[in-house]
Structures are given as structure tokens and as C-alpha cells.
Design a protein around this motif. Structure first.
Motif, PDB file in Angstrom:
ATOM      1  N   HIS A 119      29.754  33.769  34.098  1.00 13.10           N
ATOM      2  CA  HIS A 119      30.153  35.064  33.558  1.00 13.10           C
ATOM      3  C   HIS A 119      30.899  35.751  34.690  1.00 13.10           C
ATOM      4  O   HIS A 119      30.297  36.127  35.693  1.00 13.10           O
ATOM      5  N   LEU A 120      32.206  35.867  34.542  1.00  9.91           N
ATOM      6  CA  LEU A 120      33.107  36.344  35.589  1.00  9.91           C
ATOM      7  C   LEU A 120      33.491  37.796  35.355  1.00  9.91           C
ATOM      8  O   LEU A 120      33.827  38.170  34.224  1.00  9.91           O
ATOM      9  N   TYR A 121      33.451  38.577  36.432  1.00 14.05           N
ATOM     10  CA  TYR A 121      33.821  39.991  36.371  1.00 14.05           C
ATOM     11  C   TYR A 121      34.827  40.284  37.477  1.00 14.05           C
ATOM     12  O   TYR A 121      34.624  39.863  38.621  1.00 14.05           O
ATOM     13  N   PHE A 122      35.908  40.977  37.129  1.00  9.69           N
ATOM     14  CA  PHE A 122      36.841  41.485  38.131  1.00  9.69           C
ATOM     15  C   PHE A 122      37.563  42.684  37.553  1.00  9.69           C
ATOM     16  O   PHE A 122      37.628  42.857  36.338  1.00  9.69           O
ATOM     17  N   ASP A 123      38.100  43.504  38.425  1.00 10.30           N
ATOM     18  CA  ASP A 123      38.771  44.737  38.024  1.00 10.30           C
ATOM     19  C   ASP A 123      40.189  44.406  37.559  1.00 10.30           C
ATOM     20  O   ASP A 123      41.082  44.168  38.371  1.00 10.30           O
ATOM     21  N   GLN A 124      40.375  44.395  36.246  1.00  9.30           N
ATOM     22  CA  GLN A 124      41.679  44.045  35.690  1.00  9.30           C
ATOM     23  C   GLN A 124      42.754  45.072  36.050  1.00  9.30           C
ATOM     24  O   GLN A 124      43.917  44.708  36.244  1.00  9.30           O
ATOM     25  N   PHE A 125      42.384  46.349  36.156  1.00 10.03           N
ATOM     26  CA  PHE A 125      43.365  47.371  36.520  1.00 10.03           C
ATOM     27  C   PHE A 125      43.857  47.164  37.957  1.00 10.03           C
ATOM     28  O   PHE A 125      45.035  47.316  38.233  1.00 10.03           O
ATOM     29  N   ASP A 126      42.949  46.817  38.840  1.00 14.11           N
ATOM     30  CA  ASP A 126      43.333  46.524  40.219  1.00 14.11           C
ATOM     31  C   ASP A 126      44.307  45.344  40.236  1.00 14.11           C
ATOM     32  O   ASP A 126      45.371  45.400  40.862  1.00 14.11           O
ATOM     33  N   PHE A 127      43.950  44.282  39.536  1.00 13.41           N
ATOM     34  CA  PHE A 127      44.775  43.082  39.478  1.00 13.41           C
ATOM     35  C   PHE A 127      46.160  43.377  38.892  1.00 13.41           C
ATOM     36  O   PHE A 127      47.195  43.068  39.500  1.00 13.41           O
ATOM     37  N   LEU A 128      46.203  44.005  37.728  1.00 10.50           N
ATOM     38  CA  LEU A 128      47.481  44.306  37.072  1.00 10.50           C
ATOM     39  C   LEU A 128      48.304  45.328  37.866  1.00 10.50           C
ATOM     40  O   LEU A 128      49.534  45.239  37.907  1.00 10.50           O
ATOM     41  N   GLY A 129      47.621  46.288  38.495  1.00 13.28           N
ATOM     42  CA  GLY A 129      48.316  47.275  39.312  1.00 13.28           C
ATOM     43  C   GLY A 129      49.016  46.626  40.495  1.00 13.28           C
ATOM     44  O   GLY A 129      50.151  46.985  40.842  1.00 13.28           O
ATOM     45  N   GLN A 130      48.358  45.667  41.130  1.00 10.07           N
ATOM     46  CA  GLN A 130      48.975  44.973  42.265  1.00 10.07           C
ATOM     47  C   GLN A 130      50.223  44.203  41.844  1.00 10.07           C
ATOM     48  O   GLN A 130      51.166  44.061  42.626  1.00 10.07           O
ATOM     49  N   LEU A 131      50.223  43.733  40.600  1.00 12.90           N
ATOM     50  CA  LEU A 131      51.392  43.011  40.088  1.00 12.90           C
ATOM     51  C   LEU A 131      52.467  43.953  39.577  1.00 12.90           C
ATOM     52  O   LEU A 131      53.548  43.517  39.163  1.00 12.90           O
ATOM     53  N   GLY A 132      52.209  45.259  39.594  1.00 15.95           N
ATOM     54  CA  GLY A 132      53.179  46.236  39.111  1.00 15.95           C
ATOM     55  C   GLY A 132      53.287  46.272  37.601  1.00 15.95           C
ATOM     56  O   GLY A 132      54.321  46.673  37.059  1.00 15.95           O
ATOM     57  N   LEU A 133      52.216  45.897  36.910  1.00 16.86           N
ATOM     58  CA  LEU A 133      52.262  45.780  35.454  1.00 16.86           C
ATOM     59  C   LEU A 133      51.625  46.956  34.730  1.00 16.86           C
ATOM     60  O   LEU A 133      51.520  46.937  33.512  1.00 16.86           O
TER      61      LEU A 133
END
Length: 136
Positions: A119-133
Motif C-alpha cells: 500500500h503505497l502513499y506519496f504526495d501527488q501534489f508535490d510530485f506533479l508540482g515538481q513536474l510543472g503540471l
């Protein structure tokens, strides 16, 4: 080191080395992620391949683990450069060339030498923000 930790380490090493045949996922494995649930060994490997294809240098690292028999709670990080197409639920995202680092946490269930679930958890906003998305 516990057998559980050794199996999780095998998974991390196989991911980082891009050697899916060395992955310890069971045929009946299940991975629950922010983007959905993937079942069976091939389903799990397919999810992992999305990150490997989008981040050819992508690397997982474990920072801490708490293990109780066949159960484990792990914290780590992912680092990589977005140099390939990222297959997302909203459609393909062309390579941005952007380096990305994000923290993740997972709970694992291990049975002997096989990974049964993650069961994997990560901050999608952090990830997408870093990609400029994300919208400005």
C-alpha cells in the motif's frame, strides 16, 4: 536482517536495476496506490514500469523500516529525471527534463520469499508540482 526486510530490499534493488525478473512479487500480489489498485504480478510490474519508463534514472531509497513478522512499514524517497513519457490517468505527459525528488511511505505484506501486497502513499501534489503540471 529479517527475511521480510530482505524481500523488500530485493524489490528495491530489482526496481533500481530494472530487472523485473528479479522482483519478488507473488502471482497474486496486490498494489494499492494513489492512482488505483493493481493486481497480480504483471499488474504490479506494469505500474512500476510506468515510473521506470518516465524516469530512466529513477531510484528508490529506504530511509527507515519497522518490521513485525511478515508486515512492514517503510519510509523512503524517489529521485529521478523526467526524461521519458509518463503515462498518467489524464493521458501521456511528455518528458520535461525536470529532476524530481519525493518522499513515499508503504506498508508491505511478505509471505516467505514473496511480496504479497504494498500500500503505497506519496504526495501527488508535490510530485506533479515538481513536474510543472499544476495550475499556477
Amino acid at each position: 536482517m529479517s527475511d521480510t526486510r530482505a524481500v523488500i530490499n530485493q524489490h528495491i534493488t530489482a526496481f533500481n536495476d530494472r530487472t523485473p525478473d528479479a522482483e519478488p512479487w507473488a502471482d497474486t500480489a496486490e498494489m494499492v496506490t494513489p492512482g488505483g489498485t493493481f493486481t497480480g504480478r504483471e499488474g504490479v510490474l506494469g505500474f512500476l514500469a510506468v515510473f521506470q519508463q518516465a524516469f530512466s534514472d529513477g531510484t528508490l531509497r529506504i530511509h527507515s523500516a519497522v518490521i513485525d513478522g511478515g508486515d512492514a512499514s517503510v519510509e523512503g524517497s524517489f529521485e529521478g529525471t523526467h526524461d521519458g513519457i509518463l503515462q498518467s490517468p489524464a493521458g501521456p505527459v511528455e518528458a520535461t527534463g525536470t529532476p524530481v525528488t519525493f518522499r513515499w511511505s508503504a506498508t508491505y505484506r511478505v509471505d516467505g520469499t514473496r511480496l504479497m501486497s504494498e500500500h503505497l502513499y506519496f504526495d501527488q501534489f508535490d510530485f506533479l508540482g515538481q513536474l510543472g503540471l499544476l495550475p499556477k
